[in-house]
Enzyme design. Sequence first.
Site, PDB file in Angstrom:
ATOM      1  N   HIS A 107      29.890   9.332 -74.367  1.00 28.77           N
ATOM      2  CA  HIS A 107      31.343   9.337 -74.620  1.00 28.77           C
ATOM      3  C   HIS A 107      32.159   9.276 -73.331  1.00 28.77           C
ATOM      4  O   HIS A 107      33.355   9.014 -73.371  1.00 28.77           O
ATOM      5  CB  HIS A 107      31.715  10.593 -75.419  1.00 28.77           C
ATOM      6  N   ASP A 160      38.719   8.261 -67.824  1.00 29.73           N
ATOM      7  CA  ASP A 160      38.450   8.704 -69.192  1.00 29.73           C
ATOM      8  C   ASP A 160      37.527   7.693 -69.852  1.00 29.73           C
ATOM      9  O   ASP A 160      37.737   6.482 -69.705  1.00 29.73           O
ATOM     10  CB  ASP A 160      39.784   8.749 -69.982  1.00 29.73           C
TER      11      ASP A 160
HETATM   12  C1  GDG Z   1      35.736  12.635 -75.023  1.00 26.55           C
HETATM   13  C2  GDG Z   1      35.932  11.631 -73.876  1.00 26.55           C
HETATM   14  C3  GDG Z   1      36.500   9.900 -75.586  1.00 26.55           C
HETATM   15  C4  GDG Z   1      43.793  17.460 -78.529  1.00 26.55           C
HETATM   16  N1  GDG Z   1      44.656  18.480 -78.669  1.00 26.55           N
HETATM   17  C5  GDG Z   1      44.664  18.798 -79.965  1.00 26.55           C
HETATM   18  C6  GDG Z   1      43.782  17.951 -80.645  1.00 26.55           C
HETATM   19  N2  GDG Z   1      43.272  17.131 -79.729  1.00 26.55           N
HETATM   20  C7  GDG Z   1      42.372  16.029 -80.078  1.00 26.55           C
HETATM   21  C8  GDG Z   1      43.085  14.708 -79.876  1.00 26.55           C
HETATM   22  C9  GDG Z   1      41.902  13.746 -79.794  1.00 26.55           C
HETATM   23  C10 GDG Z   1      40.828  14.632 -79.157  1.00 26.55           C
HETATM   24  O1  GDG Z   1      41.254  15.985 -79.259  1.00 26.55           O
HETATM   25  C11 GDG Z   1      40.680  14.336 -77.673  1.00 26.55           C
HETATM   26  O2  GDG Z   1      40.011  13.132 -77.538  1.00 26.55           O
HETATM   27  P1  GDG Z   1      40.119  12.269 -76.215  1.00 26.55           P
HETATM   28  O3  GDG Z   1      39.431  10.990 -76.485  1.00 26.55           O
HETATM   29  O4  GDG Z   1      41.546  12.080 -75.876  1.00 26.55           O
HETATM   30  O5  GDG Z   1      39.450  13.109 -75.049  1.00 26.55           O
HETATM   31  P2  GDG Z   1      38.136  14.071 -74.842  1.00 26.55           P
HETATM   32  O6  GDG Z   1      38.288  15.362 -75.554  1.00 26.55           O
HETATM   33  O7  GDG Z   1      37.969  14.191 -73.375  1.00 26.55           O
HETATM   34  O8  GDG Z   1      36.925  13.254 -75.497  1.00 26.55           O
HETATM   35  C12 GDG Z   1      36.957  10.569 -74.290  1.00 26.55           C
HETATM   36  C13 GDG Z   1      36.160  10.927 -76.636  1.00 26.55           C
HETATM   37  O9  GDG Z   1      35.217  11.884 -76.151  1.00 26.55           O
HETATM   38  C14 GDG Z   1      35.563  10.281 -77.888  1.00 26.55           C
HETATM   39  O10 GDG Z   1      34.457   9.487 -77.574  1.00 26.55           O
HETATM   40  O11 GDG Z   1      37.565   9.080 -76.056  1.00 26.55           O
HETATM   41  O12 GDG Z   1      37.095   9.597 -73.260  1.00 26.55           O
HETATM   42  O13 GDG Z   1      36.349  12.283 -72.683  1.00 26.55           O
HETATM   43  O14 GDG Z   1      41.472  13.355 -81.057  1.00 26.55           O
HETATM   44  O15 GDG Z   1      43.944  14.486 -80.969  1.00 26.55           O
HETATM   45  N3  GDG Z   1      43.555  17.999 -81.967  1.00 26.55           N
HETATM   46  C15 GDG Z   1      44.239  18.933 -82.672  1.00 26.55           C
HETATM   47  N4  GDG Z   1      45.117  19.801 -82.075  1.00 26.55           N
HETATM   48  C16 GDG Z   1      45.359  19.748 -80.745  1.00 26.55           C
HETATM   49  O16 GDG Z   1      46.187  20.512 -80.238  1.00 26.55           O
HETATM   50  N5  GDG Z   1      44.047  19.027 -84.004  1.00 26.55           N
END
Ligand code: GDG
Length: 470
Positions: free
Chosen positions: A158, A366
């Site tokens: 990821h 990222d």
């Molecule tokens: C890893 C990789 C890759 C955040 N705050 C809240 C909340 N979130 C959710 C977001 C989003 C998820 O968390 C974060 O996903 P990201 O992709 O932005 O980042 P990482 O956590 O670092 O994820 C990344 C991912 O894996 C998937 O393969 O895209 O590059 O680093 O869905 O919405 N969700 C809720 N409340 C919050 O306050 N419910």
Amino acid sequence: MKRLVVISNRVSVPKAAGAAGAQGGLAVALNSALREHRGIWFGWSGQETEEFTGHLDMQRNDDVTTATIDLEPQDVEEYYNGYANRTLWPLFHYRIDLTEYDRNFGEGYERVNERFADSVSPLIEPDDLVWIHDYHLLPLGSMLRRRGIKNRIGLFLHTPWPPTRLLTSLPFHERLVSSMLECDVIGFQTTEWLESFLHYVQKEMGLKVGLDNTIEYNGRKVLARAFPIGVDYEEFTEASRGAEAQEAYERLKSSVRGRKIMIGVDRLDYSKGLGERFESFGRYLGDHPDNAGDVVLLQIAPPSRGDVASYQQIREDLERKTGHINGAHADVGFVPIRYVNRGYPRAQLAGFYRAADIGLVTPLRDGMNLVAKEYIAAQDPENPGVLILSQFAGAAHQLKDALLINPHSIEHVSEAIERALTMPLAERKKRHEKLLASVREQDVIRWREDFVNALAAKTPAAASEVATPA
Ligand code: GDG
């Protein structure tokens, strides 16, 4: 249809039917794949036990079987807080300055991967497809092979894959990569990370890579490919139109009293570029004193990995920066940065995104970044906001109609904020239409179908003939 065995560090299942909306898109996608394939999801329970027993806690929940194990405190310290989050995570995000190399971490990482292999192998039946997730479990495929598992094994990363020159600073890097090559399919988020991986296996290991991206290793062929992850488009757009989202939308809108809103949503992590983001907004406020009271940044940043010192450090840095910028630009009844260290339910998040005129997604590095895609999915197509997106997020490969910026340049980001705030409706709609088409098409269902089909060794033509049950 073959059974699927998903293995990840942590396991996330809906507590009850219908609760899927409360989870992340990844959990939703994996749950639906597991339901379709009658599968098992195996991982760490998140609980600690004084002494590792290997006891499997099996539960059947909403048609998905989960199997979890508890780990010892030393395992958690060395494997999770140590090698995974103090060695591999910073290194894979190009932060060699934060990367810690400690022999105990490496040993703990191997020990826990062996424990995973011991515990999950008896659950694997001869025809199962095995799908391993992420940087916590890179050597697990080879450990399963050593236990006689001959099944098709896939690994999806990821995070980014670092350039060869950075990776070679990791002691025993070749051993780590060799162990990954015991899998049949290795998936990355983008072609950029894929190319870095292929560069490594060719230059450092002298392996041959075919035109079809198969790597020849020990007489076997390993497919390496990009499978860009997406959001659960249907679920998220629906959530953004529901009552809970509408209530959140109105609450946020009324609280800013006609001001424009920028939103950032990120786990509190140094890879997300939050400090640079705040500074860029500070620069914008300084450069546009006449407009300074007209825009608010809502930054939602739930804390993560709080046991790791660099995460405590970033939290302190951000509190200081917020205080500094707010102190310089706040007025009676107005604070420019609303910095919130808590999470919100997904539906409320969707409402906040929809209320925001700008989505500010500025990671320094990222793997993909799902927030960028969620922001697009949640917009009103008739009056959409503008996405400002880091060129260093995997999502930038796909979302080219966003305002792409270099997050290290506070001038560049500040200019993009100005441009987004003044962008005419026609341009906003045109950009959003293209972005939305891409987010809709490359969603999380497509991601997992593509991966599972590659794992089942189906050709793309055959894959498209496979009907997806509703
Ligand atoms: C890893 C990789 C890759 C955040 N705050 C809240 C909340 N979130 C959710 C977001 C989003 C998820 O968390 C974060 O996903 P990201 O992709 O932005 O980042 P990482 O956590 O670092 O994820 C990344 C991912 O894996 C998937 O393969 O895209 O590059 O680093 O869905 O919405 N969700 C809720 N409340 C919050 O306050 N419910």
